[in-house]
Design a protein around this motif. Structure first.
Motif, PDB file in Angstrom:
ATOM      1  N   GLU A  45     151.848  11.870  91.437  1.00 23.87           N
ATOM      2  CA  GLU A  45     150.458  12.083  91.056  1.00 23.87           C
ATOM      3  C   GLU A  45     149.684  10.768  91.050  1.00 23.87           C
ATOM      4  OE1 GLU A  45     151.262  15.144  87.515  1.00 23.87           O
ATOM      5  OE2 GLU A  45     152.668  13.518  87.857  1.00 23.87           O
ATOM      6  N   MET A  46     148.400  10.860  91.313  1.00 18.09           N
ATOM      7  CA  MET A  46     147.517   9.709  91.214  1.00 18.09           C
ATOM      8  C   MET A  46     147.006   9.601  89.785  1.00 18.09           C
ATOM      9  SD  MET A  46     145.389  10.250  94.736  1.00 18.09           S
ATOM     10  CE  MET A  46     144.374   8.818  94.403  1.00 18.09           C
ATOM     11  N   ILE A  47     146.355   8.468  89.488  1.00 17.42           N
ATOM     12  CA  ILE A  47     145.748   8.309  88.167  1.00 17.42           C
ATOM     13  C   ILE A  47     144.579   9.277  88.038  1.00 17.42           C
ATOM     14  CG2 ILE A  47     144.446   6.722  86.690  1.00 17.42           C
ATOM     15  CD1 ILE A  47     146.140   4.471  87.733  1.00 17.42           C
ATOM     16  N   THR A  48     144.589  10.037  86.965  1.00 21.33           N
ATOM     17  CA  THR A  48     143.561  11.045  86.700  1.00 21.33           C
ATOM     18  C   THR A  48     142.930  10.770  85.339  1.00 21.33           C
ATOM     19  OG1 THR A  48     145.017  12.585  85.518  1.00 21.33           O
ATOM     20  CG2 THR A  48     145.024  12.683  87.943  1.00 21.33           C
ATOM     21  N   PRO A  49     141.883  11.498  84.985  1.00 19.45           N
ATOM     22  CA  PRO A  49     141.286  11.310  83.652  1.00 19.45           C
ATOM     23  C   PRO A  49     142.267  11.561  82.512  1.00 19.45           C
ATOM     24  CG  PRO A  49     139.763  12.488  85.062  1.00 19.45           C
ATOM     25  CD  PRO A  49     141.052  12.388  85.828  1.00 19.45           C
ATOM     26  N   TYR A  71     148.747   3.672  73.585  1.00 17.37           N
ATOM     27  CA  TYR A  71     148.297   4.406  74.762  1.00 17.37           C
ATOM     28  C   TYR A  71     146.988   5.125  74.474  1.00 17.37           C
ATOM     29  CZ  TYR A  71     152.492   3.844  77.635  1.00 17.37           C
ATOM     30  OH  TYR A  71     153.496   3.335  78.411  1.00 17.37           O
ATOM     31  N   MET A  72     146.167   5.211  75.506  1.00 21.19           N
ATOM     32  CA  MET A  72     144.950   6.014  75.464  1.00 21.19           C
ATOM     33  C   MET A  72     144.826   6.714  76.809  1.00 21.19           C
ATOM     34  SD  MET A  72     142.016   3.081  75.956  1.00 21.19           S
ATOM     35  CE  MET A  72     142.725   2.051  74.676  1.00 21.19           C
ATOM     36  N   GLN A  73     144.022   7.751  76.859  1.00 19.55           N
ATOM     37  CA  GLN A  73     143.797   8.431  78.122  1.00 19.55           C
ATOM     38  C   GLN A  73     142.637   7.785  78.866  1.00 19.55           C
ATOM     39  OE1 GLN A  73     143.813  12.596  76.410  1.00 19.55           O
ATOM     40  NE2 GLN A  73     145.081  12.954  78.232  1.00 19.55           N
ATOM     41  N   VAL A  74     142.703   7.874  80.190  1.00 22.44           N
ATOM     42  CA  VAL A  74     141.663   7.276  81.022  1.00 22.44           C
ATOM     43  C   VAL A  74     140.289   7.817  80.630  1.00 22.44           C
ATOM     44  CG1 VAL A  74     140.796   7.082  83.388  1.00 22.44           C
ATOM     45  CG2 VAL A  74     143.251   6.858  82.933  1.00 22.44           C
ATOM     46  N   CYS A  75     140.225   9.094  80.292  1.00 20.35           N
ATOM     47  CA  CYS A  75     138.939   9.704  79.946  1.00 20.35           C
ATOM     48  C   CYS A  75     138.352   9.162  78.649  1.00 20.35           C
ATOM     49  CB  CYS A  75     139.081  11.224  79.861  1.00 20.35           C
ATOM     50  SG  CYS A  75     140.258  11.792  78.615  1.00 20.35           S
ATOM     51  N   ALA A  79     134.329   8.600  87.310  1.00 24.53           N
ATOM     52  CA  ALA A  79     134.734   7.891  88.530  1.00 24.53           C
ATOM     53  C   ALA A  79     134.991   6.413  88.252  1.00 24.53           C
ATOM     54  CB  ALA A  79     133.668   8.057  89.610  1.00 24.53           C
ATOM     55  N   MET A  80     134.150   5.814  87.415  1.00 23.81           N
ATOM     56  CA  MET A  80     134.331   4.405  87.082  1.00 23.81           C
ATOM     57  C   MET A  80     135.549   4.208  86.181  1.00 23.81           C
ATOM     58  SD  MET A  80     130.340   3.293  86.458  1.00 23.81           S
ATOM     59  CE  MET A  80     130.705   1.565  86.217  1.00 23.81           C
ATOM     60  N   GLN A  81     135.825   5.169  85.315  1.00 22.54           N
ATOM     61  CA  GLN A  81     137.031   5.103  84.488  1.00 22.54           C
ATOM     62  C   GLN A  81     138.278   5.058  85.359  1.00 22.54           C
ATOM     63  OE1 GLN A  81     136.410   8.660  82.177  1.00 22.54           O
ATOM     64  NE2 GLN A  81     135.635   7.531  80.387  1.00 22.54           N
TER      65      GLN A  81
END
Length: 643
Positions: free
Chosen positions: A538-542, A603-607, A615-617
């Motif tokens: 998988e790619m990096i996602t929100p 840890y935190m989520q990208v979102c 998109a910038m995240q």
């Protein structure tokens, strides 16, 4: 630790134990006897050494792998050798504080055995003697100078294995056990030496050894002066006997047999356990940590008495070494440079004398003069962990004051006023005796302006300057296997945590795990939580979980109004300042999200990245991941909480 920081990636590393030398007069006689003995070295021995080295240089195969042992010089004082031999017997061990410090006497360890056993009985014991418990020596400790700490934990061949793979705090606790970090920093740090004696010869097993050193030299291109120094201290003269060019292991060991001490600079550049230990301690102290190792033949001394400019932890890993430590000379409290070599007649009485055996530790603050000599029984190997070189208030102010002055000159006309007319007529070194009101007024004005400088000081910017230099000094972090997986260094693989302990990987992932080296095996995070390897497609996602590898390997600074820079050390070379300072520039729009990342160890989520569209995240997380700064997980990490 006899170190030379001019050539090393790190820095170099006292406590009061008396071997029983009665008085200064006897010590003086011992020194004189030593000098006379050394002056009587025969030309025959010198010719034998030259013949041996010539044979090795010519490539004589008969010399390789079986280097003949040359007779060692007996450098120890006669009374010290006698005490060291008596220490072999199984006797009661005591700490005794001498007058005028105290009259108390406390028994800290006790060994049973026949004190009258003669040397012939010991010879018949053979290998069994090597496994016999080594009693500590009778120790004389001037009150307030040091602490002798006995450790009664049982020794096994596996003790100490992989202790350097723990979290930074655990690595430091292991290194100074049984002293707690709180006691160490309150009582000893930068104040006085600490001696820890252990009955566990395996406590530092695996960090370094003669065998490891030989392997490093044979497998790598090492050069004299850069990686290896051959040193000798005889007749109160310190010499470096480095051949030219690349280190030839056979010649190196031949010179070792002839009495040279081998100093290896920055062995952590070649030996993973030492690198892991350095990496953990660097993060623990928040500044550069370095290592040197010292391999010294029986009865030899490689370095003259001196003091160093670092806080040092001397870890004995093989053999024995007799140490003498002296109080810091006048004006040498916490020095910023190492000392010259001292003559023996300059030293006075030592505040500590002790024999270090495997598993022992000696902590030496900056400024305490010390010298070490191997005992007659065994070659000695110790590794010095050293830190806090030029990491002090003076260094901070060297960054703070120029910045403050620049701001003051820019913002205050008072600092731009001209000096008084003809002020040089009454100001200067040759004018100090002048009784002048003009002189007094000048000094008063300058003092007032110095006080005003604090109003223009950027305390945080100066700290950033120190941090950037510190990152440049550091080694790259030694990542665990889990961290390598999570940061993408092991291609196409990630790590997910499994609460049930069951494996969740494809066959390909399991096969890849089996191919990892023994050093990287065992995936446990710092909480002891078991992790398994699985294929990452998988790619990096929100929803991806992210965090920086460690907040202490990065530094976010604002160097202009429209951009921020993220400095880091992950791309530093394995040699000191091998690479230029490493940084990544971002538009100012990313500042809040970057500040959120570098200041949060969880840890935190990208979102959840602040101030950015989705998109910038994703772009920010991908950029940091590609730079090797982020750890990621596609599943909720163990212990994760949004609070």
């Amino acid at each position: 630790g006899e170190l030379n920081l001019d050539n090393m990636h790190g820095q170099r590393p006292i406590g009061g134990v008396d071997l029983g030398v009665e008085d200064v007069g006897k010590k003086k006689e011992a020194h004189e006897g030593q000098s006379k003995y050394l002056q009587k070295r025969s030309k025959k021995k010198q010719k034998k050494r030259q013949k041996q080295l010539s044979s090795l240089i010519r490539g004589d195969d008969s010399m390789e792998g079986d280097i003949p042992k040359l007779k060692k010089e007996k450098l120890m004082h006669s009374d010290v050798r006698e005490k060291a031999t008596k220490a072999k017997n199984k006797t009661a061990i005591k700490i005794q504080e001498e007058e005028p410090f105290s009259e108390t006497e406390e028994a800290v360890q006790e060994h049973s055995g026949d004190e009258d056993a003669d040397e012939s009985d010991e010879d018949e014991m053979g290998e069994e003697e090597e496994n016999m418990e080594r009693p500590a020596i009778k120790a004389t400790v001037p009150a307030g100078k040091s602490l002798y700490v006995p450790v009664n934990t049982p020794a096994t061949a596996n003790d100490g294995d992989e202790k350097w793979n723990g979290c930074p705090a655990d690595v430091f606790k292991w290194m100074i056990h049984p002293i707690t970090p709180e006691e160490f920093f309150n009582t000893y740090w930068e104040k006085k030496p600490l001696l820890i004696k252990r009955k566990n010869r395996f406590h530092y097993k695996g960090l370094f050894s003669k065998e490891i050193q030989d392997s490093i030299v044979r497998k790598n291109y090492l050069k004299y002066g850069t990686n290896i120094d051959l040193a000798r201290y005889e007749n109160e003269t310190r010499t470096t006997e480095n051949p030219a060019g690349r280190v030839n292991p056979n010649i190196m060991w031949a010179m070792f047999e002839d009495g040279c001490s081998i100093r290896m600079l920055n062995p952590h550049s070649y030996h993973l356990p030492a690198w892991r230990c350095v990496s953990a301690l660097s993060e623990y102290f928040g500044c550069m940590v370095g290592t040197n190792t010292y391999t010294t033949p029986k009865g030899a001394q490689g370095f003259a008495p001196h003091y160093d400019d670092i806080e040092a932890f001397l870890l004995q890993v093989e053999g024995e070494k007799y140490w003498r430590v002296y109080d810091n000379p006048e004006g040498a409290d916490l020095p910023r440079t190492s000392s010259r070599n001292f003559d023996q007649n300059e030293l006075g009485a030592p505040i500590m004398e002790t024999i270090l055996t495997p598993g022992d530790l000696l902590y030496l603050p900056r400024g305490f003069v010390h010298q070490g000599i191997s005992t007659e029984e065994e070659d000695s190997v110790h590794i010095t962990m050293s830190t806090y070189q030029l990491f002090d208030w003076a260094q901070y102010f060297s960054k703070l004051i120029p910045r403050a002055l620049q701001s003051a000159m820019s913002e205050s006309a008072e600092f731009r006023k001209g000096l008084p007319i003809n002020c040089l007529d009454y100001m200067g070194v040759s004018k100090t005796d002048m009784d002048s009101k003009k002189r007094d007024k000048f000094i008063k004005t300058a003092t007032r302006l110095i006080g005003h400088l604090a109003e223009y000081a950027s305390f945080d910017a100066a700290a950033d300057d120190v941090a950037i230099d510190n990152l440049h000094n550091n080694m790259p972090p030694a990542l665990s296997y889990e961290q390598q997986c999570r940061s993408g260094r092991i291609k196409d693989f990630s790590v997910t945590c499994c609460d049930d302990g069951k494996k969740k990987g494809s066959k390909r992932a399991k096969k890849k795990k089996k191919e990892t080296t023994e050093d990287d095996a065992g995936l446990n995070d710092h909480d002891g939580h078991t992790c398994e390897v699985e294929l990452l497609s998988e790619m990096i996602t929100p929803d991806t979980f992210i965090k920086v590898i460690s907040p202490r390997i990065v530094r976010l600074v604002a160097e202009s109004e429209d951009s921020v820079s993220l400095y880091h050390c992950v791309d530093n070379g394995m040699w000191y300042h091998k690479e230029e300072k490493q940084s990544i520039d971002f538009p100012i729009d990313f500042a809040d999200a970057l500040e959120q990342l570098v200041n949060d160890e969880k840890y935190m989520q990208v979102c959840d990245l602040e101030g950015l569209e989705e998109a910038m995240q994703i772009d920010l997380a991908t950029s940091l991941y590609d730079a090797g700064l982020l750890l990621i997980s596609q599943q909720e990490p163990h212990g994760y909480s949004r609070e």
